[in-house]
Design an enzyme around this catalytic site. Structure first.
Site, PDB file in Angstrom:
ATOM      1  N   GLU A  42       0.883  -1.172   0.000  1.00 34.52           N
ATOM      2  CA  GLU A  42       0.000   0.000   0.000  1.00 34.52           C
ATOM      3  C   GLU A  42       0.916   1.216   0.000  1.00 34.52           C
ATOM      4  O   GLU A  42       1.601   1.489   0.986  1.00 34.52           O
ATOM      5  CB  GLU A  42      -0.885  -0.024   1.256  1.00 34.52           C
ATOM      6  CG  GLU A  42      -1.741   1.226   1.406  1.00 34.52           C
ATOM      7  CD  GLU A  42      -2.447   1.313   2.776  1.00 34.52           C
ATOM      8  OE1 GLU A  42      -2.808   0.261   3.357  1.00 34.52           O
ATOM      9  OE2 GLU A  42      -2.621   2.438   3.259  1.00 34.52           O
ATOM     10  N   ARG A  46       1.040  10.029   1.259  1.00 33.52           N
ATOM     11  CA  ARG A  46       1.666  10.940   2.219  1.00 33.52           C
ATOM     12  C   ARG A  46       2.922  11.560   1.629  1.00 33.52           C
ATOM     13  O   ARG A  46       3.437  12.547   2.131  1.00 33.52           O
ATOM     14  CB  ARG A  46       2.044  10.184   3.485  1.00 33.52           C
ATOM     15  CG  ARG A  46       0.854   9.983   4.371  1.00 33.52           C
ATOM     16  CD  ARG A  46       1.169   9.032   5.470  1.00 33.52           C
ATOM     17  NE  ARG A  46       0.077   8.124   5.629  1.00 33.52           N
ATOM     18  CZ  ARG A  46      -0.037   7.265   6.614  1.00 33.52           C
ATOM     19  NH1 ARG A  46       0.921   7.189   7.521  1.00 33.52           N
ATOM     20  NH2 ARG A  46      -1.071   6.478   6.698  1.00 33.52           N
ATOM     21  N   THR A  70      -3.774   6.248   2.003  1.00 33.87           N
ATOM     22  CA  THR A  70      -3.975   7.650   2.378  1.00 33.87           C
ATOM     23  C   THR A  70      -4.579   8.432   1.207  1.00 33.87           C
ATOM     24  O   THR A  70      -4.169   9.548   0.891  1.00 33.87           O
ATOM     25  CB  THR A  70      -2.669   8.314   2.886  1.00 33.87           C
ATOM     26  OG1 THR A  70      -1.956   7.386   3.723  1.00 33.87           O
ATOM     27  CG2 THR A  70      -2.972   9.534   3.744  1.00 33.87           C
ATOM     28  N   LYS A 130     -10.761  -1.386   6.047  1.00 29.18           N
ATOM     29  CA  LYS A 130      -9.555  -1.117   6.832  1.00 29.18           C
ATOM     30  C   LYS A 130     -10.045  -0.711   8.223  1.00 29.18           C
ATOM     31  O   LYS A 130     -11.043   0.012   8.345  1.00 29.18           O
ATOM     32  CB  LYS A 130      -8.788   0.025   6.183  1.00 29.18           C
ATOM     33  CG  LYS A 130      -7.678   0.600   7.046  1.00 29.18           C
ATOM     34  CD  LYS A 130      -6.704   1.388   6.202  1.00 29.18           C
ATOM     35  CE  LYS A 130      -5.814   2.251   7.061  1.00 29.18           C
ATOM     36  NZ  LYS A 130      -4.537   2.557   6.444  1.00 29.18           N
TER      37      LYS A 130
HETATM   38  C1  3PG Z   1      -1.450   3.605   8.256  1.00 25.93           C
HETATM   39  O1  3PG Z   1      -1.449   4.611   7.629  1.00 25.93           O
HETATM   40  O2  3PG Z   1      -2.159   2.667   7.887  1.00 25.93           O
HETATM   41  C2  3PG Z   1      -0.690   3.574   9.504  1.00 25.93           C
HETATM   42  O3  3PG Z   1      -0.034   4.767   9.730  1.00 25.93           O
HETATM   43  C3  3PG Z   1       0.282   2.468   9.626  1.00 25.93           C
HETATM   44  O4  3PG Z   1       0.396   2.353  10.971  1.00 25.93           O
HETATM   45  P1  3PG Z   1       1.733   1.850  11.659  1.00 25.93           P
HETATM   46  O5  3PG Z   1       2.771   2.832  11.217  1.00 25.93           O
HETATM   47  O6  3PG Z   1       1.443   1.903  13.134  1.00 25.93           O
HETATM   48  O7  3PG Z   1       1.991   0.467  11.148  1.00 25.93           O
END
Ligand code: 3PG
Length: 214
Positions: A42, A46, A70, A130
């Protein structure tokens, strides 16, 4: 589950990636993930150029499943599709984005953590949501509580998943797969520690397989 969701579920973990230098890092990262038995990614918006990263990862490893994370705007869905991306992940539940992805025939996993979110998701015939941010929203206990009134959904918890709690999540039949950045941290990527990424992926796959066997 449909065959696409099943393919992701079979892998069991979905690396959540932020790539600051797609030209430099996308191809070796894709190869490192595939070498570790985790041919899925994924790639989050960002960082600018997520669509470029998706294209480069697919070029490096054509059989890998690569999607965008995102995603907060329709233009990002268009850019993902144009780059060859295969799925969309949104942090929250935005019905307009879900409808748009469905119109464009690209699978979407919207972030849902409340009964209200799940109600909204029902209207779109989604199978997998999700669950974000997982640990901060109540973790597995909340996921299980939510699945009582909404048994039709499987979830992909993301946020706070690590090698320490991966087995616990995966053992639950309500979990489709777990998302996480622990195997693709900024440190690992910026310092191009591809072998370490591959090793973390292998460890993750071992945990998934053992949890499912047990
Ligand atoms: C996401 O965007 O799905 C999370 O920021 C991932 O979370 P993690 O960095 O705690 O794995």
């Amino acid at each position: 589950m449909n065959s696409f969701n099943q393919a992701i579920s079979n892998i069991g973990v979905v690396p959540v990636i932020k790539l600051n230098h797609p030209e430099r890092d996308a191809a070796p990262l894709a190869k490192a993930l595939c070498a570790g038995g985790v041919p899925v990614a994924e790639v989050t918006f960002r960082a600018a150029g997520a669509d470029k990263a998706i294209r480069l990862m697919k070029e490096a490893c054509p059989d890998m499943i690569v999607g965008a994370g995102t995603v907060t705007a329709k233009e990002q869905i268009d850019a993902t599709i144009a780059a060859g991306g295969q799925f969309i992940v949104t942090p929250g539940f935005d019905p307009e984005l879900v409808a748009y992805a469905q119109e464009k025939n690209i699978p979407i996993f919207p972030g849902c953590t409340t009964p209200t979110d799940y109600h909204a998701a029902l209207k779109f015939g989604l199978e997998v949501l999700k669950f974000f941010p997982a640990e901060q929203s109540g973790g597995l206990a909340k996921i299980k509580a939510m699945s009582a009134p909404f048994p039709q959904f499987k979830v992909m918890p993301t946020g706070g998943v690590s090698l320490k709690n991966l087995a616990e999540y995966i053992k639950s039949p309500v979990i489709a797969a777990c998302g996480g950045s622990y195997m693709v941290t900024a440190d690992l990527i910026d310092n191009q520690k591809w072998d370490e990424i591959t090793a973390l992926c292998k460890q993750s796959r071992d945990i998934v397989e053992e949890a499912r066997r047990g």
